[in-house]
Scaffold this motif. Structure first.
Motif, short mmCIF file in Angstrom:
data_model
loop_
_atom_site.label_atom_id
_atom_site.label_comp_id
_atom_site.label_asym_id
_atom_site.label_seq_id
_atom_site.Cartn_x
_atom_site.Cartn_y
_atom_site.Cartn_z
N LYS A 1 -57.87 -61.52 -31.72
CA LYS A 1 -58.32 -61.27 -31.12
C LYS A 1 -58.89 -63.48 -31.65
O LYS A 1 -59.99 -63.91 -30.44
CB LYS A 1 -59.48 -60.65 -31.57
N TYR A 2 -59.11 -63.74 -32.38
CA TYR A 2 -59.44 -64.89 -32.68
C TYR A 2 -58.05 -65.39 -31.71
O TYR A 2 -58.79 -66.76 -31.26
CB TYR A 2 -58.47 -65.32 -34.06
N LEU A 3 -56.82 -65.29 -31.39
CA LEU A 3 -56.55 -66.34 -30.85
C LEU A 3 -56.84 -65.78 -28.92
O LEU A 3 -57.06 -67.45 -28.40
CB LEU A 3 -54.83 -65.80 -30.23
N LYS A 4 -56.93 -65.15 -29.39
CA LYS A 4 -57.83 -64.69 -27.48
C LYS A 4 -58.72 -65.65 -26.95
O LYS A 4 -58.87 -66.01 -25.63
CB LYS A 4 -58.51 -63.21 -27.33
N GLU A 5 -59.63 -65.57 -27.85
CA GLU A 5 -61.01 -66.58 -27.95
C GLU A 5 -60.07 -68.30 -27.42
O GLU A 5 -61.36 -68.51 -26.58
CB GLU A 5 -61.98 -66.09 -29.01
N ARG A 6 -59.69 -68.59 -28.21
CA ARG A 6 -59.56 -70.37 -27.74
C ARG A 6 -58.14 -70.21 -27.06
O ARG A 6 -58.27 -71.13 -26.92
CB ARG A 6 -58.51 -70.63 -29.58
N ILE A 7 -57.10 -69.57 -26.94
CA ILE A 7 -56.27 -70.12 -26.50
C ILE A 7 -56.60 -69.09 -24.64
O ILE A 7 -55.98 -67.53 -24.67
CB ILE A 7 -54.64 -69.17 -26.37
N GLU A 8 -55.93 -70.17 -23.19
CA GLU A 8 -56.59 -68.90 -22.13
C GLU A 8 -55.16 -68.86 -21.91
O GLU A 8 -53.92 -69.43 -21.29
CB GLU A 8 -56.91 -70.31 -21.37
N LEU A 9 -54.87 -67.22 -21.82
CA LEU A 9 -53.61 -66.61 -21.86
C LEU A 9 -54.05 -65.42 -21.20
O LEU A 9 -55.15 -64.96 -21.18
CB LEU A 9 -53.02 -66.96 -22.88
#
Lengths: 257, 617
Positions: A216-224
């Protein structure tokens, strides 16, 4: 650029660099424990002590924190430096006599055993885990509590911290390996931080692969693409491979009429 | 109160305040500093108020509560003006008599007078007391003359005229020059030249700058910063505003321990009053210069007295020191240029501006100018705060002002500079006290603590005491301070228990030197001083603990034994009755015996024996 001398060798580095960075540029080895290039210098373990002379005055200081100045003369191999580093590692060896990394470094610095009363700790209080959690992850799930010899890295109130995303960055930077991450069945356990995080299921193979909170944390920060975070690394690779074959395959078709 | 807008308005106010004083009127001043309050001054003040009301003398007698006079040993202190009659250890029972006899009729009450222990003579007036008349109370003197919660008292004594002079007659650089020329050095203990610090901050780039008053006084036995903030807070506030003007800061912080509630309260009142009078805040005295002061209350960590830890604490971060390769004067609080000075340093500033740098530079020694406030505590007759010119020999401080050692005991050592300082032995009693001499002797000025020890003090135990203080107060960030002090204390404990070997002494010394050399901040850099200095001057005492397994001072419990001298014992049975362990046996009028297996060496028998028959060895 700033010019300085380290162990009789001249080196030019960018302004704002540290003595440690300048020494590494020259291939001069300075041991470190609380330093990580991705994090702000801290200067706590003191194992990187060097002797810096500005004019006539010379003093011991930590290479990881000391910013280069024009004309300073640094010694990383003087008797004073060697004695100081041995002292520091002897103290750490007394604290953590059974940590292989500390024993290795001690041996490298010429310290076979400690003269001080020994404990059996595994943490050297370098603070890297807390700093990576704060500076890189931005969570501050852990921090130092208490003072002096009572000092320990902990979560607030010594209970599971809701802001811990179970990412494992703390374990990754830990120089002694005291932070252990275990993925057991559906959960990731970080016992030292009293944390247990649910692992997400891979959409394709159904295996549990990474903590839901980390994804969830990565999803919010990395545009993929969203589905990037729904697959485990194996399935992601498979999927990418397939797509690549499709692209390459179709393009070779078109180039060959 | 209408804000003061011009220098002449301030002068007019001062004159009107002074004109309002009737110097022929009787005024009873009672010290309400923390020391006297602890001895019951608050109830004494209430009793005076009631008594005056009862006798309907409100129109004839004034009452003024003041800050600490320094002579805490003799509190509660009462001085009756206009004569300046000095009464000590005053209780509520004395109040009616003081009002009717002394305040109304000028009659002296003999039993309340101070007796000089040296001459045995009674002293009537405050200025006749040797404890006072051998001091030079430049900063501290007004404590006893003003009510700290009343700005008019401070203004009446010329307060804020230095600020006035600064803002109207001096450029910032001229203020810095004056401080430099006066030779003022940091009173927090480091002794860094204040003017140079200010100059570096003034020259630093940045439009936002800060000044900070360090009132995180933490040395055991030191309370001079506390007394100044409690007793004369405006002098610190005025100094801080002048400093702000000089370095180009618009904001100041006073970082004071929350354990000093009266200091927090009085500084808060002082700030509010100064703002009301237009001496603090926007457009001070109509000059366009604005300056505000905030109070930050510390949580009581000793390490927060260290400048970088203090700033971290103000910023709301963990109070631990950081490396200081770039000075705080360039990158301090919130990475802005910051000037941090001790309470006493700030309080000295208005004095220098008022009387001139040359005047100030004439006081003290070549390199240490002005006066220093010391807290005299421990085995000394006159416990309290004393202000003396730099360079006064220790002997004069301890015997001349301090009245010597109680109980005809012999002086053994004095610890200067608190837990960061060192023990100075008898042979160095003629050492003039200044920054350089104390450092040469292996100690330091510190914040001015002087802990006097007599022959009954064990130096190993003293070193152990200070290290157990620093082990608790070390922040634990850097390896040498955290781990090194622990091992030093382990060895000291072994020594005091007779478990150490000769080689441990060498390891202890090496530990001390290395912790000093490799620590991150000055806490670790000075924590070994009590050990190293006692090793330097009292090595034989350490050796006695190790080789002979004896504690020469009879302090270290593991190494002493209690017994009864049969020739002296009269068999009175008092010790037997008082012994909590039942370790003493014997028939009435026959010599008694102590069972060493049961004895816990509590020392009660020694205290109660009237025949000097208890032997400790």
């Amino acid at each position: 650029m700033v010019k300085l001398t380290i162990d009789n060798r001249e080196v030019e580095v960018e302004e704002g660099a540290t003595v440690l960075q300048a020494a590494r540029k020259l291939g001069i080895e300075i041991p470190t424990l609380c330093y990580h290039e991705a994090l702000a210098p801290y200067g706590a373990c003191r194992v990187c002590l060097v002797e810096v002379a500005t004019g006539k005055r010379s003093r011991l200081t930590t290479a990881c924190t000391y910013p280069v100045w024009e004309g300073i003369v640094v010694r990383t191999d003087s008797e004073r430096v060697i004695k100081a580093r041995r002292f520091i590692i002897e103290l750490l060896l007394a604290r953590c006599p059974n940590v292989p990394q500390i024993r290795e470094l001690a041996e490298k610095l010429g310290v076979k055993q400690t003269r001080f009363k020994t404990a059996d700790d595994e943490c050297i209080l370098c603070g890297l885990c807390g700093r990576v959690c704060k500076e890189i992850i931005g969570s501050s799930a852990i921090s130092f509590i208490n003072r002096g010899i009572e000092r320990v890295m902990e979560t607030p109130f010594e209970i599971d911290s809701e802001v811990c995303i179970g990412c494992g960055a703390c374990a990754f930077v830990c120089p002694t390996g005291v932070i252990k991450i275990e993925d057991i069945n559906d959960y990731r356990k970080v016992e030292i931080w009293h944390a247990q995080r649910e692992l997400a299921k891979c959409k394709d193979c159904g295996n549990r692969f990474a903590p839901v909170a980390t994804l969830k944390y990565l999803k919010e920060r990395i545009e993929l693409p969203d589905d990037f975070f729904e697959l485990c690394s194996g399935c992601r690779r498979k999927k990418l491979g397939k797509e690549l074959v499709n692209i390459v395959g179709s393009s070779s078709d078109s180039s060959n009429p | 109160m209408k804000k003061i807008k011009t220098p002449s308005e301030l002068e007019k106010l001062r004159k009107s305040i002074v004109a309002g004083y009737d110097f022929s009127r009787s005024c009873i001043t009672i010290c309400k500093g923390t020391g006297c309050s602890a001895s019951g001054a608050t109830t004494v003040v209430d009793a005076f108020r009631e008594e005056i009301k009862k006798q309907k003398l409100e129109s004839k007698i004034d009452i003024r509560t003041t800050g600490c006079h320094g002579f805490c040993e003799r509190g509660p202190l009462v001085v009756i003006y206009p004569e300046g009659i000095f009464y000590q250890r005053v209780s509520t029972e004395d109040v009616a008599e003081i009002v009717s006899q002394t305040a109304m009729r000028g009659r002296i009450i003999e039993r309340l007078l101070y007796v000089d222990p040296v001459t045995g003579k009674k002293v009537v007036h405050e200025k006749g007391v040797p404890f006072y008349n051998k001091q030079l109370r430049l900063i501290f003197g007004n404590n006893g003359r003003i009510d700290p919660t009343e700005i008019r008292d401070y203004i009446g004594l010329g307060g804020y005229s230095s600020l006035n002079k600064t803002l109207f007659e001096m450029k910032p650089q001229e203020v810095i020059e004056a401080i430099k020329q006066a030779g003022l050095r940091g009173r927090g203990g480091g002794g860094f030249p204040t003017g140079r610090k200010w100059e570096s901050c003034r020259k630093a780039e940045g439009d936002i700058k800060y000044v900070i008053c360090n009132a995180d006084e933490g040395d055991p036995g030191a309370f001079q910063d506390r007394s100044l903030l409690e007793g004369n807070p405006h002098s610190v506030v005025e100094g801080l505003i002048i400093g702000g003007y000089a370095v180009g800061a618009k904001e100041g912080y006073i970082y004071v321990r929350n354990e000093y509630p009266l200091a927090v309260k009085h500084v808060g009142i002082a700030i509010k009053q100064a703002e009301e009078y237009g001496l603090l805040g926007e457009d001070i005295l109509g000059t366009g210069f604005s300056f505000s002061i905030k109070i930050t209350r510390g949580g009581g960590a000793f390490v927060c007295g260290e400048s970088s830890a203090l700033m971290a604490s103000i910023e709301g971060r963990l109070g631990e020191p950081r490396f200081k390769h770039v000075h705080a004067t360039e990158k301090g609080l919130w990475d802005r240029p910051t000037t941090l000075n001790n309470v006493k340093t700030w309080a000295t500033v208005p004095l220098i501006i008022d009387k001139g740098a040359d005047w100030y530079a004439k006081i003290g020694t070549e390199k240490s100018k002005g006066t220093m406030i010391f807290s005299l505590v421990g085995k000394i007759n006159n416990t309290g705060l004393v202000e003396v010119p730099m360079g006064l020999p220790l002997r004069e401080l301890i015997y001349g002002i301090g009245g010597g050692i109680p109980g005809e005991k012999r002086f053994k050592a004095v610890q200067t500079g608190g837990p960061s300082g060192g023990c100075i032995p008898e042979k160095l009693l003629d050492l003039p006290v200044d920054y350089e001499r104390l450092t040469e002797a292996g100690s330091m000025m510190g914040s001015g603590g002087l802990i006097v020890m007599d022959e009954d003090t064990c130096m190993v135990n003293v070193a152990k005491y200070f290290l157990s203080f620093t082990i608790d107060e070390s922040c634990g960030k850097c390896t040498p301070c955290r781990e090194g002090i622990k091992h030093m204390l382990e060895i000291l404990t072994d020594i005091s228990e007779g478990k150490a070997e000769k080689k441990d002494l060498e390891i202890l010394e090496e530990l001390g030197n290395m912790v000093k050399e490799t620590s991150l901040c000055a806490l670790g850099g000075s924590a070994p001083n009590p050990v190293l200095s006692t090793l330097r001057y009292f090595r034989d005492e350490y050796e006695a603990h190790i080789k002979d397994k004896k504690c020469p001072a009879g302090v270290c419990l593991e190494l002493i034994q209690y017994s009864i001298d049969e020739a002296k014992c009269t068999g009175c049975g008092v010790c037997k009755k008082e012994c909590p362990q039942g370790a003493i046996s014997g028939q009435k009028k026959e010599p008694h015996k102590i069972d060493k297996k049961i004895c816990i060496k509590c020392g009660i028998c020694l205290e109660v024996c009237k025949f000097d028959a208890i032997v400790v060895e």
